[in-house]
Design a protein around this motif. Structure first.
Motif, PDB file in Angstrom:
ATOM      1  N   PRO A 185       3.224  11.703  -7.988  1.00 14.51           N
ATOM      2  CA  PRO A 185       3.315  12.708  -9.055  1.00 14.51           C
ATOM      3  C   PRO A 185       2.053  12.783  -9.907  1.00 14.51           C
ATOM      4  N   GLY A 186       1.401  11.621 -10.093  1.00 15.66           N
ATOM      5  CA  GLY A 186       0.161  11.622 -10.870  1.00 15.66           C
ATOM      6  C   GLY A 186      -0.958  12.363 -10.164  1.00 15.66           C
ATOM      7  N   THR A 187      -1.085  12.156  -8.849  1.00 19.20           N
ATOM      8  CA  THR A 187      -2.146  12.848  -8.107  1.00 19.20           C
ATOM      9  C   THR A 187      -1.892  14.354  -8.065  1.00 19.20           C
ATOM     10  N   LEU A 188      -0.630  14.757  -7.933  1.00 15.74           N
ATOM     11  CA  LEU A 188      -0.305  16.187  -7.965  1.00 15.74           C
ATOM     12  C   LEU A 188      -0.693  16.799  -9.302  1.00 15.74           C
ATOM     13  N   ILE A 243       0.833  -1.208   0.000  1.00 20.87           N
ATOM     14  CA  ILE A 243       0.000   0.000   0.000  1.00 20.87           C
ATOM     15  C   ILE A 243       0.865   1.255   0.000  1.00 20.87           C
ATOM     16  N   GLU A 244       1.901   1.278   0.843  1.00 25.08           N
ATOM     17  CA  GLU A 244       2.774   2.443   0.908  1.00 25.08           C
ATOM     18  C   GLU A 244       3.535   2.640  -0.401  1.00 25.08           C
ATOM     19  N   THR A 245       3.926   1.548  -1.038  1.00 24.96           N
ATOM     20  CA  THR A 245       4.632   1.652  -2.319  1.00 24.96           C
ATOM     21  C   THR A 245       3.729   2.239  -3.387  1.00 24.96           C
ATOM     22  N   ASN A 285       3.097   5.872  -2.805  1.00 22.80           N
ATOM     23  CA  ASN A 285       4.287   6.658  -3.125  1.00 22.80           C
ATOM     24  C   ASN A 285       4.451   6.833  -4.631  1.00 22.80           C
ATOM     25  N   VAL A 286       4.159   5.775  -5.384  1.00 19.67           N
ATOM     26  CA  VAL A 286       4.347   5.817  -6.839  1.00 19.67           C
ATOM     27  C   VAL A 286       3.346   6.751  -7.507  1.00 19.67           C
TER      28      VAL A 286
END
Length: 224
Positions: free
Chosen positions: A154-157, A145-147, A150-151
């Motif tokens: 940038p897409g959510t931003l 879940i944390e990985t 984290n990945v």
């Protein structure tokens, strides 16, 4: 219908097949020399107050040892907020409403944070994948879940900024297209609604720039 609706955001102005719309991204540079006049103006004083406040907030997140990094995030905030406001003006291309622009801002920052963290603070990065107090049985799931979280950062931003900018523009465009078919009384209400939406979009332009810069600072604070 939807293809025609979204096509108003496509870069179309060109000379010799070279797009000129993206040049609007750098229009904010022409406002910068005003800050260096001998006599301080209200705009320069307001901008100084704003950047000082941002510096204090970012320094709190990053720590005093990394206070110089705040200049990077203040510059990021400045670039986004200028482009957001310029996009509200007629016939100026809104570059921040495109994922090409927003991903170009978020992805290099995220990659730089990850490389710096994994090279210089490897144990801390591994420890960050498993929150403190996690039961042993749930550790593999927490790592996954944390990985994933984290990945996708940038897409959510990028999607958050682009979606918020394009949503208000779409609403303004849809309401504006109904103007010729309305009566005089309804047209007055439409103009009032458009003015209120422009005020709301001005607030969104600042808020989304601030959110983008603050989240980038939070991501940096985890690795520095």
């Amino acid at each position: 219908m939807m293809a025609n609706l979204f096509s108003v955001f496509d870069p179309t102005s060109s000379i010799m097949n070279m797009s000129l719309n993206w040049l609007s991204t750098f229009l904010g540079i022409f406002f910068v020399p005003m800050l260096y006049r001998a006599m301080p103006s209200r705009f320069s004083l307001m901008w100084y107050k704003l950047t000082s406040t941002l510096h204090s907030e970012f320094k709190t997140l990053l720590g005093n040892n990394n206070s110089s990094l705040t200049l990077t995030f203040i510059a990021l905030f400045t670039l986004i907020v200028f482009n957001n406001f310029l996009g509200l003006l007629p016939y100026i291309f809104t570059s921040t409403s495109h994922l090409v622009m927003t991903l170009s801002l978020s992805l290099p920052l995220w990659i730089a944070f990850m490389l710096f963290g994994w090279i210089n603070h490897t144990q801390h990065m591994f420890a960050h994948l498993v929150p403190q107090g996690t039961p042993s049985a749930l550790m593999p799931f927490m790592v996954l879940i944390e990985t994933i979280s984290n990945v996708i950062r940038p897409g959510t931003l990028a999607v958050r900024l682009a979606a918020n900018m394009i949503a208000g523009h779409l609403l303004l465009t849809l309401l504006g297209n109904t103007g010729p078919s309305l009566s005089t009384a309804l047209l007055s209400l439409l103009i009032l609604a458009q003015i209120l939406l422009l005020v709301l979009e001005s607030a969104v332009a600042v808020i989304q720039s601030y959110v983008f810069a603050v989240l980038s600072t939070l991501y940096a604070s985890e690795v520095v």
